[in-house]
Design a protein around this motif. Sequence first.
Motif, PDB file in Angstrom:
ATOM      1  N   VAL A   1       0.874  -1.279   0.022  1.00  0.00           N
ATOM      2  CA  VAL A   1      -0.002   0.139  -0.080  1.00  0.00           C
ATOM      3  C   VAL A   1       0.839   1.231   0.071  1.00  0.00           C
ATOM      4  O   VAL A   1       1.662   1.378   0.952  1.00  0.00           O
ATOM      5  CB  VAL A   1      -1.055   0.024   1.319  1.00  0.00           C
ATOM      6  N   VAL A   2       0.904   2.054  -0.977  1.00  0.00           N
ATOM      7  CA  VAL A   2       1.608   3.013  -1.217  1.00  0.00           C
ATOM      8  C   VAL A   2       1.260   4.118  -0.284  1.00  0.00           C
ATOM      9  O   VAL A   2       2.342   4.743   0.340  1.00  0.00           O
ATOM     10  CB  VAL A   2       1.604   3.588  -2.676  1.00  0.00           C
ATOM     11  N   GLU A   3       0.192   4.245   0.002  1.00  0.00           N
ATOM     12  CA  GLU A   3      -0.166   5.344   0.894  1.00  0.00           C
ATOM     13  C   GLU A   3       0.181   5.169   2.459  1.00  0.00           C
ATOM     14  O   GLU A   3       0.657   6.131   2.819  1.00  0.00           O
ATOM     15  CB  GLU A   3      -1.980   5.545   0.882  1.00  0.00           C
ATOM     16  N   LEU A   4       0.297   4.152   2.699  1.00  0.00           N
ATOM     17  CA  LEU A   4       0.758   3.678   4.123  1.00  0.00           C
ATOM     18  C   LEU A   4       2.155   3.644   4.123  1.00  0.00           C
ATOM     19  O   LEU A   4       2.717   4.119   5.237  1.00  0.00           O
ATOM     20  CB  LEU A   4       0.513   2.129   4.420  1.00  0.00           C
ATOM     21  N   GLN A   5       2.778   3.493   3.074  1.00  0.00           N
ATOM     22  CA  GLN A   5       4.498   3.493   3.164  1.00  0.00           C
ATOM     23  C   GLN A   5       4.780   5.030   3.201  1.00  0.00           C
ATOM     24  O   GLN A   5       5.796   5.526   4.047  1.00  0.00           O
ATOM     25  CB  GLN A   5       4.899   3.085   1.825  1.00  0.00           C
ATOM     26  N   VAL A   6       3.939   5.905   2.344  1.00  0.00           N
ATOM     27  CA  VAL A   6       4.280   7.149   2.570  1.00  0.00           C
ATOM     28  C   VAL A   6       3.893   7.789   3.851  1.00  0.00           C
ATOM     29  O   VAL A   6       4.547   8.514   4.397  1.00  0.00           O
ATOM     30  CB  VAL A   6       3.574   8.143   1.421  1.00  0.00           C
ATOM     31  N   ALA A   7       2.788   7.229   4.561  1.00  0.00           N
ATOM     32  CA  ALA A   7       2.489   7.783   5.671  1.00  0.00           C
ATOM     33  C   ALA A   7       3.521   7.301   6.877  1.00  0.00           C
ATOM     34  O   ALA A   7       3.881   7.996   7.797  1.00  0.00           O
ATOM     35  CB  ALA A   7       1.095   7.328   6.173  1.00  0.00           C
ATOM     36  N   SER A   8       3.940   6.007   6.426  1.00  0.00           N
ATOM     37  CA  SER A   8       5.112   5.677   7.404  1.00  0.00           C
ATOM     38  C   SER A   8       6.262   6.651   7.700  1.00  0.00           C
ATOM     39  O   SER A   8       6.876   6.732   8.458  1.00  0.00           O
ATOM     40  CB  SER A   8       5.317   4.283   7.412  1.00  0.00           C
ATOM     41  N   GLN A   9       6.662   6.816   6.274  1.00  0.00           N
ATOM     42  CA  GLN A   9       7.909   7.657   6.359  1.00  0.00           C
ATOM     43  C   GLN A   9       7.735   9.147   6.869  1.00  0.00           C
ATOM     44  O   GLN A   9       8.696   9.558   7.490  1.00  0.00           O
ATOM     45  CB  GLN A   9       8.223   7.770   4.627  1.00  0.00           C
ATOM     46  N   VAL A  10       6.638   9.707   6.695  1.00  0.00           N
ATOM     47  CA  VAL A  10       6.473  11.022   7.227  1.00  0.00           C
ATOM     48  C   VAL A  10       6.365  10.911   8.714  1.00  0.00           C
ATOM     49  O   VAL A  10       6.761  11.698   9.445  1.00  0.00           O
ATOM     50  CB  VAL A  10       5.128  11.397   6.891  1.00  0.00           C
ATOM     51  N   LEU A  11       5.717   9.899   9.211  1.00  0.00           N
ATOM     52  CA  LEU A  11       5.392   9.834  10.737  1.00  0.00           C
ATOM     53  C   LEU A  11       6.630   9.379  11.469  1.00  0.00           C
ATOM     54  O   LEU A  11       6.736   9.800  12.721  1.00  0.00           O
ATOM     55  CB  LEU A  11       4.663   8.707  11.080  1.00  0.00           C
ATOM     56  N   HIS A  12       7.677   8.573  10.713  1.00  0.00           N
ATOM     57  CA  HIS A  12       9.090   8.407  11.499  1.00  0.00           C
ATOM     58  C   HIS A  12       9.612   9.861  11.492  1.00  0.00           C
ATOM     59  O   HIS A  12      10.302   9.801  12.592  1.00  0.00           O
ATOM     60  CB  HIS A  12       9.845   7.354  10.577  1.00  0.00           C
ATOM     61  N   VAL A  13       9.421  10.758  10.782  1.00  0.00           N
ATOM     62  CA  VAL A  13      10.069  11.925  10.810  1.00  0.00           C
ATOM     63  C   VAL A  13       9.571  12.803  11.973  1.00  0.00           C
ATOM     64  O   VAL A  13      10.014  13.200  12.656  1.00  0.00           O
ATOM     65  CB  VAL A  13      10.149  12.807   9.555  1.00  0.00           C
ATOM     66  N   LEU A  14       8.035  12.817  11.875  1.00  0.00           N
ATOM     67  CA  LEU A  14       7.277  13.536  12.851  1.00  0.00           C
ATOM     68  C   LEU A  14       7.326  12.858  14.327  1.00  0.00           C
ATOM     69  O   LEU A  14       7.504  13.602  15.554  1.00  0.00           O
ATOM     70  CB  LEU A  14       5.817  13.414  12.822  1.00  0.00           C
ATOM     71  N   PHE A  15       7.795  11.534  14.341  1.00  0.00           N
ATOM     72  CA  PHE A  15       8.157  11.091  15.673  1.00  0.00           C
ATOM     73  C   PHE A  15       9.191  11.673  16.452  1.00  0.00           C
ATOM     74  O   PHE A  15       9.159  11.433  17.622  1.00  0.00           O
ATOM     75  CB  PHE A  15       8.616   9.493  15.416  1.00  0.00           C
ATOM     76  N   VAL A  16      10.329  12.247  15.647  1.00  0.00           N
ATOM     77  CA  VAL A  16      11.186  12.979  16.332  1.00  0.00           C
ATOM     78  C   VAL A  16      10.938  14.387  16.739  1.00  0.00           C
ATOM     79  O   VAL A  16      11.625  14.740  17.805  1.00  0.00           O
ATOM     80  CB  VAL A  16      12.646  13.305  15.380  1.00  0.00           C
ATOM     81  N   VAL A  17      10.067  14.834  16.338  1.00  0.00           N
ATOM     82  CA  VAL A  17       9.276  15.958  16.939  1.00  0.00           C
ATOM     83  C   VAL A  17       8.361  15.949  18.134  1.00  0.00           C
ATOM     84  O   VAL A  17       7.947  17.135  18.464  1.00  0.00           O
ATOM     85  CB  VAL A  17       8.713  17.033  15.572  1.00  0.00           C
ATOM     86  N   LEU A  18       8.102  14.829  18.151  1.00  0.00           N
ATOM     87  CA  LEU A  18       7.098  14.649  19.124  1.00  0.00           C
ATOM     88  C   LEU A  18       7.222  15.426  20.536  1.00  0.00           C
ATOM     89  O   LEU A  18       6.537  15.902  21.073  1.00  0.00           O
ATOM     90  CB  LEU A  18       6.938  13.265  19.578  1.00  0.00           C
ATOM     91  N   PRO A  19       8.495  15.352  21.138  1.00  0.00           N
ATOM     92  CA  PRO A  19       8.843  16.218  22.497  1.00  0.00           C
ATOM     93  C   PRO A  19       8.438  17.611  22.361  1.00  0.00           C
ATOM     94  O   PRO A  19       8.224  18.232  23.102  1.00  0.00           O
ATOM     95  CB  PRO A  19      10.215  15.759  22.410  1.00  0.00           C
ATOM     96  N   VAL A  20       8.774  18.330  20.904  1.00  0.00           N
ATOM     97  CA  VAL A  20       8.348  19.568  20.910  1.00  0.00           C
ATOM     98  C   VAL A  20       7.066  19.774  20.799  1.00  0.00           C
ATOM     99  O   VAL A  20       6.595  20.806  21.533  1.00  0.00           O
ATOM    100  CB  VAL A  20       9.095  19.954  19.390  1.00  0.00           C
ATOM    101  N   LEU A  21       6.173  18.984  20.178  1.00  0.00           N
ATOM    102  CA  LEU A  21       4.758  18.885  20.236  1.00  0.00           C
ATOM    103  C   LEU A  21       4.077  19.085  21.697  1.00  0.00           C
ATOM    104  O   LEU A  21       3.336  19.660  21.944  1.00  0.00           O
ATOM    105  CB  LEU A  21       4.177  18.047  19.282  1.00  0.00           C
ATOM    106  N   TRP A  22       4.870  18.081  22.271  1.00  0.00           N
ATOM    107  CA  TRP A  22       4.371  18.004  23.771  1.00  0.00           C
ATOM    108  C   TRP A  22       4.843  19.343  24.492  1.00  0.00           C
ATOM    109  O   TRP A  22       3.992  19.707  25.450  1.00  0.00           O
ATOM    110  CB  TRP A  22       4.846  16.585  24.572  1.00  0.00           C
ATOM    111  N   ALA A  23       5.853  19.655  24.507  1.00  0.00           N
ATOM    112  CA  ALA A  23       6.235  20.920  25.066  1.00  0.00           C
ATOM    113  C   ALA A  23       5.449  22.035  24.808  1.00  0.00           C
ATOM    114  O   ALA A  23       5.187  23.008  25.585  1.00  0.00           O
ATOM    115  CB  ALA A  23       7.742  21.289  24.910  1.00  0.00           C
TER     116      ALA A  23
END
Length: 1176
Positions: free
Chosen positions: A241-263
């Motif tokens: 599923v191409v859509e899931l693969q793109v979403a996973s790639q984007v979410l891996h990058v956003l995963f790094v930003v989670l502490p900033v979003l929490w703060a």
Amino acid sequence: MGPDVPLLNDYKQEFFWKRFPQTVLGGPRLKLGYCAPLYVYMHQLVLFLTPWLLGGIGTLLYQLRVLDEAFAGVVSGVLMLGVGATLQGLARCMARRTGMVQRLPAANNILADEEEVEFTHCVAPETVRFVVPGKKFIGNVVLHTFLAGALCGLSTWYLLPDRLSSLYGHTGAGLGAVVPLIALSWVTVCIGEYSLIVNTATETATFQPQDTYEITPLTRPLYILAFIAVDLALRFSGSGVVELQVASQVLHVLFVVLPVLWALGMLSPLDALLLWAMEQTLVHGLGGSAMSTNIRLLVMFLSSVCVAICTFFIPSSLGVVLFTVAMGYLFSQDLTQLMVLVKGASPTLGLGWWGLPLSLIFIIGALTEAGLLHQLYFINSGNLTLSVNSTDPQEVIGWLLIALFLLTRLLRELQGACVLGGVMLNPLYPRRVTTAQAFRQKTRGLRVAGIIRRILMNFVSPLVMIAFLSVDESLKKVHTASLAIGFTRAFRMVWQSSEAALLQMVLVVIIRLAGGHRVACWNELGSTVQLILVSLVVNRVSQFVCKLSFTLTVLITSWTESKQRRQSAGTLLAINAALCPVLLGVVALSALLSAPLLPLFTLPVFLVGFPRPLRSWPGTPGTACPCPDSVYYQQLCKRLASAIRPALANGAFGSCTPGSHYLGRFQGRLLWISVLERGYGYCTINIKGLELQETSCHTVEARRVDEVFEGAFDHVERPGQCFQLLNPHWGNVLTPCSVLPIRVYSDAQNVLTGIIDSPDHLHQLNSDFLKTLVWILLRYCVQELTLGAQRTKGQSLQTSGRNSSLSSFADWSDEDDLFGPVSVRRPIRMMVQTNEGQTELGLGVSLPGSVEIHSLYESMALSSLPTLRPLGLGLGLGLPIVDKGKDNMPALTLTTIPSISQPLHFTSPHSELFSLPTEWQTAQLASSKLQVLQPCFPEAWFYFCLSQLVVESFGEGDLAQVILGLQEDRALRELYTQVVLSCCVALGADPQVFSPNLLFRLYCGDGPWTEGLEWLRANKELHQLTLRAFRYSVKLLVDQASLGPVESLDELFTTLQDYHDNWFIGLVTDRSWQDSVVQEKPFLFSLGHDLTMGTYTSRVLSLQENLVQVGVLNEESVRGQWANLSWELLYATNDDEERYSIQAHPVMLRNLTVQAADPPLGYPIYSSPPIHLRCL
């Protein structure tokens, strides 16, 4: 306060900079504010890095190919489970060892951040409690421990290097990005694990004031698990599923930003996230409305989901149409009102039981229309002989929808005071109207237009929209999930929000007419899915416009309003101008998430607040901070709700969707009206009342509110013809929309200088007091006589010769008391016939239904009362009792009737009806004082009142003989002379000329001590009647000074009767004052003393129809300021009463908005429960 007041004082700044690093890191307290041993920091650092170490073990075993990826995750998870169990067991063991006193977790205990701990060694109990506070509930210990293990294992699996390399490619650039991505991602996992199992930090995104059930520790781990869930879905789907693969790639990058979003507080707490998700799904996915309470939201969401599921399994398209139309109509009603109707309460359904058959007839007609059109269309579409060039019926209905939309929108615009979004004033709206009658006359044409719009919107539009959907082509392929949801939502929206549904269908028709049907991907969606997308776009664009308007208001006023211009204003404006694309991105993101735009400290520093329900607050509306002034809003609330109903139905309040806020103004009262829920023909609102004791900030903003309404409703002339219709306060967050005629109390306060200090007026007061007291005592006797006649219910009075006596009252009941509950039954006078034919006045049982007036002093402190003499001294309390053993004494039921030493001998058989209780005649006062005052007794007035009251009481018979007999009864006149003059002396109202101070003290019931004061206070009922008489006489004094003297006895009698029937005359602090306001007594009067000015004032409340001005507020301005209030008080704990964010802002109405927030953050003095209004 100046504009440069500190945003946070020094103490709060230090507190904030200790709390914020803890929030960023998920719980470690590395800045304590006092010296702590090194091992305290080392413990926290080791525990923080433990997930990374345990995850590294699993990763290393996988990379060495010792274990596969699944077993590597299991190993890391089991190790983390063991660490978590050890920590929680140690924490509970230390808690038991230190005793029964338990500490609150640091996340809920503000004082824990300020507590200075004395550490002894590295494993001491205080050290363990500081590092690992532990959980309050054993269930959370188990849950959080297992969740920590699962989180560590899944994170190991999620962040395996091989997995990331395959996701981003095996190129050099991809491998170069994997290493920092893994390192930063494990920081995110460590933050989530620490907050879950070690110590929970206070979150910047706080929805509930207190975390009772320890939900906060779950917030960060569950967000991490949500990211991992997408990757798991991609793994199990086979990476196809191409859509899931793109979403996973984007979410891996956003995963790094989670502490900033929490703060930054952009991610919602779990409770707010759940409510927001249900609300958004219900509104945009299932066609419902935001609900007034959380319980209603949950029930409606689950019910709507069940309807969508049932729709998917219905085999025929006709069944789908009929089922969704019927269920849409049913669910768009407030079904709880049926229960109210069954219980027999007030029929808020408008027509009561008649509404049910009428509703049934209407829905049967709608179902018939939908079924016939659907069948006819599909029969014709299946006919091969059908002409190719025949007109599409949906296109014809589309043109009709466009015409309906334009007409209803035009009629709605005409109803309000402003048009074109508040830019222009409505030239047809009446201006400079001061009375409700004149307003009704001038708005007669607008009301007719409103009724026409109501018919078109509530009856015509739903039928036309049902016709449009019934002939849609996509009904042929309804057995798909998207179309099942689409038709469920579309037919629900037709009823739930007819105006919004009409707009959305018109936009779909316009897109189709503009050639949108030629776009394959758009056309394949079907009309109902297109409606869902259009709904989302319209809603988000509308929010973006409102948020952008709010942003510009904050930016511009930070410079143009001199009192808001801080030293940093220029710098902040320059930064916002330089980062304009970023600012627009923040506004767009907040609109996209339907989250409030948070102006930090209400400065032009904008953040995206966390998504939350439209109500903004977690609790059920109706909580307030009550005070004595709340009663005025309580009376006004019901009247206002009745007046809002036709205004809402006619469109005078605009679109009026859930989340809208309105501000009402009348004299010193400010009403905050919030729309909670909207359905077919009904609306649920909450009304709040803001404080009446205006502070300086409150006064500044209230004055601007008055100016805004004056500019729209008074229409002050301005130079230039082209500017006459421009709204002079267009940039304000408040836009005038309507005027409502409401029966409400008008408050008038006057200074009595020249009235109660005038010797001429004060000289007349003594005479008026005696006359008033005579009238009140006679009225009291008539009232008891009337009550006795009502209680007997057919029992007749026993008479013998010229004398009569009342029979026993033992069997009488108080159930039908007309004057409210009676706390004490007092003895009443009874005429007893002896064998000698004489009548004696005695005491009997309480007359059922008689009113016991509570003493003025019952609610006062004893220390505030004047010193009392010992009771029983010289008061004649030792009365002889009747000897029951004498043979010549007739037996009486259930009572012993005492006698007085000198019984009264009335010459008229009717005098006993006007006799006064025996204990009122026992005042032992100097005879010389009474003889001096005896000429003052108003004998002519006494006889006049007797004649008038006899006519009122008897009504038939030879009244002239009765009146003559009473007037010739010397004993009756002497009785009243003695009691009236005794009361006058005892109250202290016997001087020839009063002073203003004495008058005010006597009015308040706090006169100086006199010889008979103890006797008067011992007879509470007589004391209250005397006090009432004096207050009536003071009111009479004020009226005569203002309106002229009373010229005849008949006019005086009529005036006193008017006081008795239509006035409450007393003190504002009396409980009876508040009761009279709730009962809507026509007039209320009170005296006051302004200690500052040294003047005496009068206050008169008059219940009459007045015009209440109402305006609509920028809802995004309200949500943004409330979001900042929540952050500032719940996280930064900035509760300073003089803080910058609560200072007056005449454009944003900042102080009023803060007041209107739900407690404990706001402080409205009145808040109604959700009010259901029928607006059909």
